[in-house]
Design a protein around this motif. Sequence first.
Motif, mmCIF file in Angstrom:
data_model
loop_
_atom_site.group_PDB
_atom_site.id
_atom_site.type_symbol
_atom_site.label_atom_id
_atom_site.label_comp_id
_atom_site.label_asym_id
_atom_site.label_seq_id
_atom_site.Cartn_x
_atom_site.Cartn_y
_atom_site.Cartn_z
ATOM 1 N N ARG A 301 -14.870 -7.513 -6.210
ATOM 2 C CA ARG A 301 -13.814 -8.328 -5.627
ATOM 3 C C ARG A 301 -12.457 -7.807 -6.085
ATOM 4 O O ARG A 301 -12.292 -7.325 -7.196
ATOM 5 C CB ARG A 301 -13.962 -9.796 -6.036
ATOM 6 N N ASP A 302 -11.492 -7.912 -5.213
ATOM 7 C CA ASP A 302 -10.120 -7.514 -5.526
ATOM 8 C C ASP A 302 -9.171 -8.513 -4.866
ATOM 9 O O ASP A 302 -8.317 -8.162 -4.061
ATOM 10 C CB ASP A 302 -9.850 -6.098 -5.022
ATOM 11 N N ASP A 303 -9.363 -9.778 -5.218
ATOM 12 C CA ASP A 303 -8.564 -10.831 -4.590
ATOM 13 C C ASP A 303 -7.100 -10.705 -4.987
ATOM 14 O O ASP A 303 -6.759 -10.252 -6.074
ATOM 15 C CB ASP A 303 -9.073 -12.216 -5.009
ATOM 16 N N TYR A 304 -6.222 -11.178 -4.102
ATOM 17 C CA TYR A 304 -4.799 -11.217 -4.400
ATOM 18 C C TYR A 304 -4.488 -12.444 -5.259
ATOM 19 O O TYR A 304 -5.124 -13.495 -5.136
ATOM 20 C CB TYR A 304 -3.986 -11.249 -3.103
ATOM 21 N N VAL A 305 -3.499 -12.256 -6.126
ATOM 22 C CA VAL A 305 -3.149 -13.336 -7.048
ATOM 23 C C VAL A 305 -2.602 -14.531 -6.272
ATOM 24 O O VAL A 305 -1.766 -14.375 -5.381
ATOM 25 C CB VAL A 305 -2.095 -12.843 -8.059
ATOM 26 N N VAL A 306 -3.081 -15.723 -6.623
ATOM 27 C CA VAL A 306 -2.575 -16.933 -5.988
ATOM 28 C C VAL A 306 -1.138 -17.168 -6.457
ATOM 29 O O VAL A 306 -0.840 -17.057 -7.654
ATOM 30 C CB VAL A 306 -3.451 -18.149 -6.363
ATOM 31 N N PRO A 307 -0.191 -17.452 -5.556
ATOM 32 C CA PRO A 307 1.196 -17.671 -5.981
ATOM 33 C C PRO A 307 1.295 -18.777 -7.016
ATOM 34 O O PRO A 307 0.587 -19.785 -6.953
ATOM 35 C CB PRO A 307 1.897 -18.067 -4.668
ATOM 36 N N LEU A 308 2.183 -18.562 -7.990
ATOM 37 C CA LEU A 308 2.371 -19.561 -9.033
ATOM 38 C C LEU A 308 2.998 -20.819 -8.451
ATOM 39 O O LEU A 308 3.873 -20.759 -7.579
ATOM 40 C CB LEU A 308 3.277 -18.995 -10.131
ATOM 41 N N ARG A 309 2.544 -21.980 -8.935
ATOM 42 C CA ARG A 309 3.081 -23.259 -8.492
ATOM 43 C C ARG A 309 3.741 -23.962 -9.672
ATOM 44 O O ARG A 309 3.184 -24.008 -10.767
ATOM 45 C CB ARG A 309 1.966 -24.157 -7.937
ATOM 46 N N PRO A 310 4.957 -24.503 -9.471
ATOM 47 C CA PRO A 310 5.622 -25.200 -10.581
ATOM 48 C C PRO A 310 4.933 -26.511 -10.903
ATOM 49 O O PRO A 310 4.358 -27.162 -10.038
ATOM 50 C CB PRO A 310 7.032 -25.441 -10.037
#
Length: 349
Positions: A301-310
Motif C-alpha cells: 500500500r502507498d496511501d496518500y496522507v490524510v490532510p491534518l484537521r485542527p
Amino acid sequence: MFVCAGCGTELTAPVSRVALPDHTDYGAWEQLHPPLMEPATYALNPRPTGPPWRLWDDVGEDLAAEQGVYLPQYSVSFGSRDRIVIAPGDSRGMALILEKCEGYCMGIDGRDGPNLACEGCGRPVATRMDDCGLWQTVWLEPDQVRRRPSGVPAVPVPGWDELDLEACAVAPVELDGSWNFRWQAAVPVALARLVVACEGRPVTLPGPLADLVGDAVAGYLPAGPPALTARLAGPGRPVTPSGNGEVLLVPRHPVTGEPWRPPHGTATVVPLDIGVWAHLALPGETSPQPATGTLPEGVLRDDYVVPLRPWRGFRPHGRAFRDTLAHLPGIRRPELRAYYDRYSGPGPY
C-alpha cells in the motif's frame, strides 16, 4: 555581517537581507516559539520599536503620526527605527547584561532595552528576546553596529518566476492539530490591509480562504451586502479583468517584501504572507487513487496522507489586526474610523 561600531568585533555570522515577516510582533500567549528568522538572514524594521515608550495622552495625534501610529494606543514607541533582527543562532561576540534580562515568565522580553553587550568593548549593542508569546530574536541597535562585507558571494534576488512556491508554502495546521502561529497572525494582518484598501466597504474573501477560516474572521470585515470581491492572484495564476469591484490578494516577495503586481490593469492589490498565499493558491494532491476494488496480492500500500484537521476553530490574532490598522495612514479617513470604532473588538489576544 554586522560588527560593533565601537571596536569592530564581529557580532553576527554572514547574513543576507530578507523581508521582515508579517508575524514578527505577534505570537501565541504563554507558549514558547521558534526563531523568527531563518539561519543566515536578517531583516530591518522601519518602525520605531522598543523603549522608551510614552503614553498616548502625553503624545497626541500629530506626534504619534510622526511615529507611524494613526489610532489611539495605550503607549507609543520612541525607540530606534531600522533595528536589525537576526536568529539567535547567528549572533556572535555578545554576552548578556544580566541586570537587563527581565521577562514575564519563561524568558527575556526586552523591556529594559539592550541586554547584550559586545564582548570586545562592553557597549550595549543588541536585545535578546525569547519569552513566552515572542518569536526568538536578537535585535541589533542600528546606531551601535555597522555592516562589513563577509566575503561570501551574494545570492541574487530571485524573480517571481524563479521562486519555489511549494517550498514557500506553510501548512495552516501543525502535526499536533493546532493552528500554525504564522497563519494566526498573517491572516488578520492581511485582513486589516484589505479593510483599508476597500475603504471600509463590505468584501467577500477568496473561496480557499473563506472555506478555511471565513467563519472565524467574519467579525473583522464590514457587514452588509458584498460590494467588492477579493480573489487570489500572483505568479502562475493568470489575471483576467472582471470589473471595478475587485481586489487582488497577492503574495509578498520573501526577499524584497514587495507585493506581486499584475502585468496589466489597475486592480487594487493587498499583500499577503507568501507562505499563506502559496498554500491557498497551489493545487492540492491530484494523483489518482483507485475508487473501488482492492490491491493485487503482494502489492504494498502507498496511501496518500490524510490532510491534518485542527482540533479547534481558527483563532485570529486580534492584536495583529488592530496594530496593523493603527499603522496604516488610510485608517484616518472618516468612514474607516467609524468602521474601526465598531469592528475592532474581535480577537482572543
